[in-house]
Scaffold this active site. Structure first.
Site, PDB file in Angstrom:
ATOM      1  N   GLY A   1       0.781  -1.237   0.000  1.00  0.00           N
ATOM      2  CA  GLY A   1       0.000   0.000   0.000  1.00  0.00           C
ATOM      3  C   GLY A   1       0.806   1.278   0.000  1.00  0.00           C
TER       4      GLY A   1
ATOM      5  N   ASP B   1       8.009  -9.266   4.755  1.00  0.00           N
ATOM      6  CA  ASP B   1       8.184 -10.044   3.530  1.00  0.00           C
ATOM      7  C   ASP B   1       6.927 -10.893   3.360  1.00  0.00           C
ATOM      8  OD1 ASP B   1       8.813 -11.787   1.498  1.00  0.00           O
ATOM      9  OD2 ASP B   1      10.643 -12.553   2.429  1.00  0.00           O
TER      10      ASP B   1
ATOM     11  N   ASN C   1      -3.082  -6.293  -2.808  1.00  0.00           N
ATOM     12  CA  ASN C   1      -2.602  -5.492  -3.927  1.00  0.00           C
ATOM     13  C   ASN C   1      -1.189  -5.850  -4.367  1.00  0.00           C
ATOM     14  OD1 ASN C   1      -2.232  -2.836  -5.565  1.00  0.00           O
ATOM     15  ND2 ASN C   1      -0.678  -2.712  -3.948  1.00  0.00           N
TER      16      ASN C   1
ATOM     17  N   TYR D   1       3.754 -15.014 -14.051  1.00  0.00           N
ATOM     18  CA  TYR D   1       2.904 -13.960 -13.490  1.00  0.00           C
ATOM     19  C   TYR D   1       1.474 -14.091 -14.016  1.00  0.00           C
ATOM     20  CZ  TYR D   1       1.066  -9.153 -13.017  1.00  0.00           C
ATOM     21  OH  TYR D   1       0.300  -8.048 -12.757  1.00  0.00           O
TER      22      TYR D   1
ATOM     23  N   ALA E   1      -0.348 -16.831 -12.294  1.00  0.00           N
ATOM     24  CA  ALA E   1      -0.756 -16.447 -10.940  1.00  0.00           C
ATOM     25  C   ALA E   1      -2.000 -15.568 -10.969  1.00  0.00           C
ATOM     26  CB  ALA E   1       0.394 -15.725 -10.237  1.00  0.00           C
TER      27      ALA E   1
END
Length: 261
Positions: free
Chosen positions: A25, A73, A100, A165, A168
């Protein structure tokens, strides 16, 4: 007869004072979301690996409210779960979770190692799942909540150049639908927010060449580049009672590149 909570005309009316956790964020789309939720009166915690202190200073100056920052992490699941406990202690049970954080590092299939596959899935999909898992108890304790998982139109377009990516991001939409069914009886709504190509500083620095942007705008129905703040309204909608009857859905905000339905 069980009835819904009913919509409200202003998202801030149902978000004021709510505890919101946003992964990643402090930069890009996530930073815009943090500012948007703070402006709506929510209490916001940012969870990310990069230092968010400078952004928190800026957010406080801009909105009058300082977000809470936790350095974590996200691929470390025990640490991720501890960040939810810290958020609960700081600002109360989590009512809204926004998954996000992501990493869209470019790669070809031939160069992908098992280690890279595991790392990419860990940050882009695995972290979202365990964040959802960590938020459920809080949301049940307060009678419901909203989970917003950020996906991407990359899988809907069949984009090349980052297949792990893309895999995912497709998984996120499937996970969203499954969790929406699982948690619906607890009044926990789970939806996917699917941005198009949003011009964050990362995108502008690494990949948004003049030719690439022009080619993408040709695909868009709306001939203007999307900026991080363009995701704020849709996220506020999904988080608030305005969308109380909406779960298991994929809300595409891409300027009109892909078609759904």
């Amino acid at each position: 007869m069980v009835t819904g909570t009913g919509p409200v005309c202003d998202p801030a009316a149902s978000l004021a004072g709510k505890s919101v956790l946003i992964t990643g964020g402090g930069s890009g789309i996530g930073a815009a979301l943090t500012l948007g939720f703070l402006s709506a009166g929510a209490k916001v915690t940012i969870v990310q690996n990069q230092d968010g202190s400078a952004f928190c200073d800026q957010a406080e100056q801009h909105t009058g409210t300082r977000p809470h920052f936790i350095n974590c992490d996200l691929t470390d699941v025990p640490a991720l779960k501890r960040s939810f406990a810290q958020t609960r202690e700081t600002q109360g049970p989590i009512s809204v979770l926004i998954n996000n954080a992501a990493n869209d590092q470019r790669h070809s299939t031939e160069e992908v190692s098992e280690a890279f596959w595991d790392w990419s899935q860990s940050i882009n999909l695995k972290a979202q799942f365990f964040a959802c898992q960590a938020a459920v108890a809080d949301m049940r304790s307060i009678g419901g909540g909203s989970i917003i998982n950020l996906s991407s139109i990359s899988y809907m377009m069949g984009n090349a150049g980052y297949p792990v990516y893309v895999a995912a991001k497709a998984g996120i939409t499937g996970m969203t639908r499954s969790l929406a069914r699982e948690f619906g009886a607890d009044n926990i709504r789970v939806n996917a927010l699917i941005p198009g190509w949003v011009m964050t500083e990362r995108q502008k620095t690494l990949w948004a060449t003049e030719d690439a942007v022009a080619a993408h705008l040709e695909r868009q129905a709306i001939k203007q580049v999307l900026m991080p703040q363009d995701m704020v309204g849709p996220a506020l909608f999904l988080a608030s009672n305005m969308s109380f009857g909406m779960t298991g859905q994929a809300l595409v905000v891409d300027g009109g590149v892909v078609a759904t339905g």
